[in-house]
Each structure stands twice: as C-alpha cells, then as structure tokens.
Design a protein around this motif. Structure first.
Motif, mmCIF file in Angstrom:
data_model
loop_
_atom_site.group_PDB
_atom_site.id
_atom_site.type_symbol
_atom_site.label_atom_id
_atom_site.label_comp_id
_atom_site.label_asym_id
_atom_site.label_seq_id
_atom_site.Cartn_x
_atom_site.Cartn_y
_atom_site.Cartn_z
ATOM 1 N N THR A 204 0.839 -1.202 0.000
ATOM 2 C CA THR A 204 0.000 0.000 0.000
ATOM 3 C C THR A 204 0.870 1.247 0.000
ATOM 4 O O THR A 204 1.902 1.298 0.679
ATOM 5 N N GLY A 205 0.461 2.255 -0.763
ATOM 6 C CA GLY A 205 1.153 3.532 -0.755
ATOM 7 C C GLY A 205 0.794 4.317 0.492
ATOM 8 O O GLY A 205 -0.026 3.887 1.315
ATOM 9 N N SER A 206 1.375 5.497 0.622
ATOM 10 C CA SER A 206 1.171 6.291 1.838
ATOM 11 C C SER A 206 -0.285 6.702 2.015
ATOM 12 O O SER A 206 -0.805 6.699 3.133
ATOM 13 N N GLN A 207 -0.956 7.048 0.922
ATOM 14 C CA GLN A 207 -2.348 7.491 1.027
ATOM 15 C C GLN A 207 -3.264 6.343 1.442
ATOM 16 O O GLN A 207 -4.112 6.490 2.333
ATOM 17 N N ALA A 208 -3.090 5.178 0.792
ATOM 18 C CA ALA A 208 -3.899 4.018 1.143
ATOM 19 C C ALA A 208 -3.585 3.542 2.566
ATOM 20 O O ALA A 208 -4.487 3.140 3.312
ATOM 21 N N GLN A 209 -2.319 3.608 2.953
ATOM 22 C CA GLN A 209 -1.946 3.185 4.301
ATOM 23 C C GLN A 209 -2.554 4.095 5.349
ATOM 24 O O GLN A 209 -2.995 3.641 6.414
ATOM 25 N N SER A 210 -2.607 5.405 5.051
ATOM 26 C CA SER A 210 -3.231 6.348 5.973
ATOM 27 C C SER A 210 -4.711 6.015 6.154
ATOM 28 O O SER A 210 -5.242 6.064 7.271
ATOM 29 N N TYR A 211 -5.392 5.670 5.060
ATOM 30 C CA TYR A 211 -6.807 5.303 5.138
ATOM 31 C C TYR A 211 -6.978 4.033 5.973
ATOM 32 O O TYR A 211 -7.898 3.931 6.789
ATOM 33 N N LEU A 212 -6.083 3.075 5.758
ATOM 34 C CA LEU A 212 -6.141 1.824 6.505
ATOM 35 C C LEU A 212 -5.881 2.049 7.989
ATOM 36 O O LEU A 212 -6.560 1.468 8.849
ATOM 37 N N ASP A 213 -4.928 2.923 8.292
ATOM 38 C CA ASP A 213 -4.636 3.223 9.697
ATOM 39 C C ASP A 213 -5.849 3.857 10.378
ATOM 40 O O ASP A 213 -6.175 3.526 11.522
ATOM 41 N N ARG A 214 -6.529 4.763 9.685
ATOM 42 C CA ARG A 214 -7.727 5.402 10.258
ATOM 43 C C ARG A 214 -8.841 4.377 10.437
ATOM 44 O O ARG A 214 -9.590 4.425 11.409
ATOM 45 N N LEU A 215 -8.958 3.473 9.476
ATOM 46 C CA LEU A 215 -9.976 2.425 9.586
ATOM 47 C C LEU A 215 -9.743 1.598 10.851
ATOM 48 O O LEU A 215 -10.685 1.307 11.598
ATOM 49 N N ARG A 216 -8.504 1.234 11.080
ATOM 50 C CA ARG A 216 -8.182 0.443 12.274
ATOM 51 C C ARG A 216 -8.430 1.238 13.547
ATOM 52 O O ARG A 216 -8.905 0.686 14.550
ATOM 53 N N ASP A 217 -8.136 2.528 13.518
ATOM 54 C CA ASP A 217 -8.410 3.372 14.687
ATOM 55 C C ASP A 217 -9.908 3.469 14.952
ATOM 56 O O ASP A 217 -10.350 3.515 16.105
ATOM 57 N N ASN A 218 -10.695 3.520 13.877
ATOM 58 C CA ASN A 218 -12.145 3.687 14.007
ATOM 59 C C ASN A 218 -12.877 2.365 14.226
ATOM 60 O O ASN A 218 -14.077 2.371 14.518
ATOM 61 N N TRP A 219 -12.171 1.260 14.079
ATOM 62 C CA TRP A 219 -12.823 -0.055 14.124
ATOM 63 C C TRP A 219 -13.521 -0.342 15.459
ATOM 64 O O TRP A 219 -14.697 -0.755 15.466
ATOM 65 N N PRO A 220 -12.858 -0.136 16.615
ATOM 66 C CA PRO A 220 -13.538 -0.460 17.883
ATOM 67 C C PRO A 220 -14.822 0.336 18.099
ATOM 68 O O PRO A 220 -15.863 -0.240 18.467
ATOM 69 N N LYS A 221 -14.790 1.653 17.883
ATOM 70 C CA LYS A 221 -16.003 2.435 18.135
ATOM 71 C C LYS A 221 -17.075 2.147 17.093
ATOM 72 O O LYS A 221 -18.274 2.287 17.375
ATOM 73 N N SER A 222 -16.668 1.710 15.907
ATOM 74 C CA SER A 222 -17.653 1.320 14.892
ATOM 75 C C SER A 222 -18.404 0.081 15.338
ATOM 76 O O SER A 222 -19.622 -0.034 15.156
ATOM 77 N N GLY A 223 -17.670 -0.860 15.932
ATOM 78 C CA GLY A 223 -18.327 -2.061 16.452
ATOM 79 C C GLY A 223 -19.293 -1.750 17.580
ATOM 80 O O GLY A 223 -20.390 -2.313 17.638
ATOM 81 N N GLU A 224 -18.892 -0.836 18.463
ATOM 82 C CA GLU A 224 -19.776 -0.441 19.561
ATOM 83 C C GLU A 224 -21.031 0.238 19.017
ATOM 84 O O GLU A 224 -22.134 0.036 19.541
ATOM 85 N N ALA A 225 -20.875 1.040 17.979
ATOM 86 C CA ALA A 225 -22.007 1.808 17.445
ATOM 87 C C ALA A 225 -23.085 0.916 16.845
ATOM 88 O O ALA A 225 -24.270 1.257 16.909
ATOM 89 N N VAL A 226 -22.696 -0.202 16.251
ATOM 90 C CA VAL A 226 -23.678 -1.037 15.545
ATOM 91 C C VAL A 226 -24.139 -2.239 16.354
ATOM 92 O O VAL A 226 -24.856 -3.099 15.838
ATOM 93 N N LYS A 227 -23.768 -2.308 17.643
ATOM 94 C CA LYS A 227 -24.243 -3.399 18.496
ATOM 95 C C LYS A 227 -25.762 -3.415 18.590
ATOM 96 O O LYS A 227 -26.390 -2.364 18.660
#
Length: 227
Positions: A204-227
């Motif tokens: 992954t390039g820097s832009q795609a990696q940045s998106y992936l890093d944000r996705l991983r950061d947002n993953w826990p609260k996303s799971g909580e939101a859709v419980k």
C-alpha cells in the motif's frame, strides 16, 4: 473516497468552508471542521409545528441535514442496509467514520462541487461514477447521485451496496495478511483495481496506508455503534 487527496483536502475544506459559509449566510453555530452548521434545537424544531384544531396547514418538511453529525447516529440505517447488501455493518460504520473528515452540509458540498466537478457527495463521500455503477438493479436504481447530500439514508445504502460489489471481486483466499474487510475498505478508498493489487501482495502507498490506519483506529467504536 480514494480519488480525492485527503491530506490536502482537509486544508481546502477549511478554506472553502469559511468562504462559502460566510458568503451564503450558512453559519448557524459551531460546525464540523469549523465550516458547517448546527442542528436546530428540539424546541426550535417543534415550535408552532402542531396546527390548531380545524387548521388545514400541511405538516412542515423535516429540516435538511446540517454539516454537524456523528456517524453513530446512523447506526440503524447502517445495520439495515448492511444486512440488505450482505456486508459487515462494522465495516460500513467504519467507512462513515473514515469519510467524516469533511463537513457534510448539503449547500457547502454543492458549492465545493461547483468548483471541483469530480468531488464526492454525501456522508459516505461517493463519486458519481461509483454511484452510477452501483445502483442498477438495486432498490435505489431510480435515485440520482445529486440526491446524496440531502438523503443520508440513501448515502448509507449506496455505500453498503458498493462495498458488496467490491467484496464480490476479491479472490476467495487473498494471499496477504490484510483482512477481507480491510481490503474492501481499501477498494472503497483507492478503487477496485488497487484493491485487487493489494490482495496480490502489492504494498500500500502512503495514502492508502493512511486510510487503513484510520480504519483500524475507528474499528472499535464502529463495532460499539452497531451493536
């Protein structure tokens, strides 16, 4: 989504937000990224809403969405349309969090699009080509891309089916350590071609990696939101 450069995009949104909002008289409170408007208070929304007995006045239309919103407020449509499209609701919610970097006031989005015709629309930041490719044969086939800023449920539904279509293109066993959801998210950001390249092991390039890093950061609260 991918085609826009997120790093410089944030700065441009700050500039255009101040200029456009001031010029159009849209400032109604503290907004996302300092550029969008606040939702009306319940008291303001309900004042005078109920007509007196015998009145023939029609019910007022619901207010248009403002630029200030929390993706978690859309947990119900996320669950509904993720189930409809057969995708992970946590992934869909994480996409909304990833795409919440810019203000989503409808008028501000349209003002930005007039200066940048290839800009994306709606809270899922969907481009016209992606929307038009996704909608045939779907429950929203008769809807138009231009409706996305005003109809957030439509934006969520279209994003869910776009994720479905991306996932359908992945090989059954990608030869990389990335999860299928991560690959699909990268496809949402960088396009199907790049997603398939990443699935083959292309770095992954820097832009795609940045998106992936944000996705991983947002993953826990996303799971909580859709419980």
């Amino acid at each position: 989504m991918s085609e826009e450069k997120k790093g410089s995009g944030r700065g441009r949104w700050l500039v255009i937000g101040v200029v456009v909002v001031a010029g159009l008289g849209l400032v109604r409170g503290n907004g996302h990224d300092g550029a969008a408007s606040a939702d009306p208070s319940p008291a303001a929304s309900s004042a005078g809403a109920a007509p007196s007995a015998g009145s023939s006045a029609k019910p007022s239309k619901p207010p248009k969405p403002s630029g200030v919103y929390d993706p978690a407020d859309y947990a119900a449509p996320v669950r509904q349309y993720a189930a409809e499209a057969g995708v992970n609701p946590q992934l869909l919610m994480a996409i909304l969090y990833n795409e919440s970097y810019k203000p989503h006031d409808p008028e501000l989005e349209r003002a930005w699009q007039r200066g940048k015709p290839d800009a994306s629309f709606g809270i899922a930041n969907m481009h016209r080509a992606a929307f038009d490719d996704t909608k045939p044969g779907r429950p929203f086939a008769s809807r138009q891309w231009e409706e996305l800023p005003d109809d957030r449920d439509l934006a969520v539904r279209a994003a869910a089916w776009h994720l479905h279509d991306l996932a359908a293109q992945l090989p059954a066993r990608p030869g990389v350590s990335l999860t299928r959801d991560e690959l699909v998210a990268l496809g949402y950001n960088a396009g199907a071609g790049n997603m398939l390249a990443f699935a083959r092991g292309v770095k992954t390039g820097s832009q795609a990696q940045s998106y992936l890093d944000r996705l991983r950061d947002n993953w826990p609260k996303s799971g909580e939101a859709v419980k």
